[in-house]
Scaffold this motif. Structure first.
Motif: not given
Ligand code: HAM
Length: 429
Positions: A284-298
């Motif tokens: 099981c693996a993961g983490g935070r991705y605070d920049g991803l939504v903006e990077q995808m145009g949001g």
């Protein structure tokens, strides 16, 4: 002679003997997530290739080497999803689910596809259950994700076999400063590191940190530490997470070399690992991705999540013999009928029992057969009891109630009393 048809290498059938364990696992997770207020989302299995390039990162192993990409009849480049986060973010944006700071706590489940070299615990079609949370930026939600997996390990009886590894990757600015120091260090040791790491040094230097190559690992002993480059905000966030895990009594190991294979992470990253499955030990693996939504145009939108590998967790349940015995039995009662009249009466009786006894798992013999052959089938079905209906029973409006697993003698039970009897000895018992 035509070639025998076979499934694609690394893509497995899940056979009827295995599905009860899958359903138990999936049901346990779904029940747990209901209890924490997460809602399920279902995304398509195929997306535009660009989605994965833009989110996972062009120079990751997944995008460079592992995607199942093809052109459809319109000439669009499509890809079988290698993971769920990208599609989940796409769906959230497309349907405005994160607008106005709305908090979303979502989960999904299903097959993912990566063209990796198949081995135990690593497949080309595999299954994940993933969680994604949007618009919460504090360490409390990172902690909740970990707390709920900790509870899941307990429910499944595998808590002692898994260890939590944690790291913080900082903000992208902090990571940029660290990347420069790392490149400088690795360039100074270029002749001591393996070829793959030399290539990664140019494309994705952080990935050199999780090399499996012993000589490169030896060089990395003195590598600059990411922790020394962390920005204040990420440091405070990480301390906040650790304090919560301490308060919840969840043990963890800080692994400064944990960088993950996807580019979208910032701040917290974590993996649950086991040493019981050989090389493929991350369950099981993961983490935070605070920049991803903006990077995808949001709009800027904090996000955090993880995914667990169902095959690996199922393997772990089997290895640790934590498969509950009760899930193997799929039939409670097997109805044997002898002769045309009895068969007709059996059909109506079975339907009535299904109305009257919710949860009853009743299999009716099909294909007629002798006494011997019907009992053989009843036994093979795994049922606890056989119901016997022949001409004599029909005349008396009773059934023969025969325990198949050595719980007492055969007896006759009136049709009118049968539902109550089954409810007590099968469904509640
Ligand atoms: P990932 O680390 O690539 O992360 O995959 C998560 C889990 O899926 C792994 O820890 C492993 O258990 C399982 N897995 C991955 N590849 C395979 C394979 N070839 N065969 C069997 N199991 C496999 C992600 O996919 C991220 N989307 C997780 C995430 C969600 N991060 C934030 N939100």
């Amino acid at each position: 002679m035509s070639k025998t048809l076979q499934a694609i290498r690394g893509m497995n059938d899940i056979l009827p003997e295995q599905t009860p364990l899958w359903r138990y696992f999936e049901g346990t997770v779904a029940g747990l997530l209901d209890g924490y207020g997460y809602r399920q989302i279902r995304m398509p299995i195929v997306e535009f290739t660009d989605l994965f390039k833009r989110s996972i990162g062009e120079v990751t192993d997944i995008v460079e080497k592992e995607m199942y990409t093809f052109e459809d009849r319109n000439g669009d480049s499509l890809t079988l999803r290698p993971e769920g986060t990208a599609a989940c973010v796409r769906a959230v944006l497309e349907h405005g689910l994160s607008g106005g700071g709305q908090v979303q706590k979502l989960w999904y489940m299903g097959p993912m596809f990566r063209h990796e070299r198949p081995q135990k615990g690593r497949y080309r079609q595999f299954h994940q259950i993933g969680l994604e949370v949007f618009n919460l930026d504090g360490p409390d939600i990172d902690a909740e994700l970990i707390v709920l997996t900790w509870r899941l390990w307990k429910l499944l009886g595998i808590r002692d076999a898994v260890t939590l590894e944690l790291n913080s990757l900082g903000t992208s600015e902090a990571r940029g400063r660290y990347r420069e120091a790392l490149v400088e260090f690795l360039t100074a040791h270029l002749d001591q590191i393996d070829e793959d790491s030399q290539r990664r040094l140019k494309t994705n230097p952080l990935r050199v940190l999780d090399t499996k190559h012993p000589e490169t690992q030896a060089v990395l002993v003195n590598v600059p530490k990411l922790a020394d480059y962390l920005d204040e905000e990420s440091r405070v966030h990480f301390e906040g997470l650790k304090a919560r895990l301490d308060a919840a009594g969840i043990p963890y190991v800080i692994n400064p070399k944990l960088v993950r294979g996807l580019d979208y992470y910032s701040k917290t990253v974590f993996e649950w690992v086991t040493d019981k499955l050989g090389a493929q030990g991350t369950v099981c693996a993961g983490g935070r991705y605070d920049g991803l939504v903006e990077q995808m145009g949001g709009k800027p939108t904090p996000g955090v999540g993880f995914a667990m590998g169902i095959e690996r967790l199922i393997l772990l349940l089997e290895t640790l013999e934590q498969v509950p015995e009760s899930i193997a039995r799929q039939v409670d009662v097997y109805l044997c009928a002898f002769g045309e009249q009895a068969e007709l009466a059996g059909l109506t009786l079975a339907e009535r029992l299904r109305d009257q006894v919710p949860g009853l798992r009743l299999m009716v013999n099909a294909g007629a057969g002798s006494f011997k052959s019907q009992f053989k089938k009843a036994d093979k079905s795994g049922a606890l009891y056989a119901l016997i209906l022949g001409d004599d029973e029909l005349a008396q409006q009773v059934v023969g109630f025969k325990p198949l697993r050595g719980q007492g003698e055969q007896q006759n039970i009136a049709w009118s009393a049968l539902a109550d009897h089954l409810a007590t000895c099968v469904v509640q018992g």
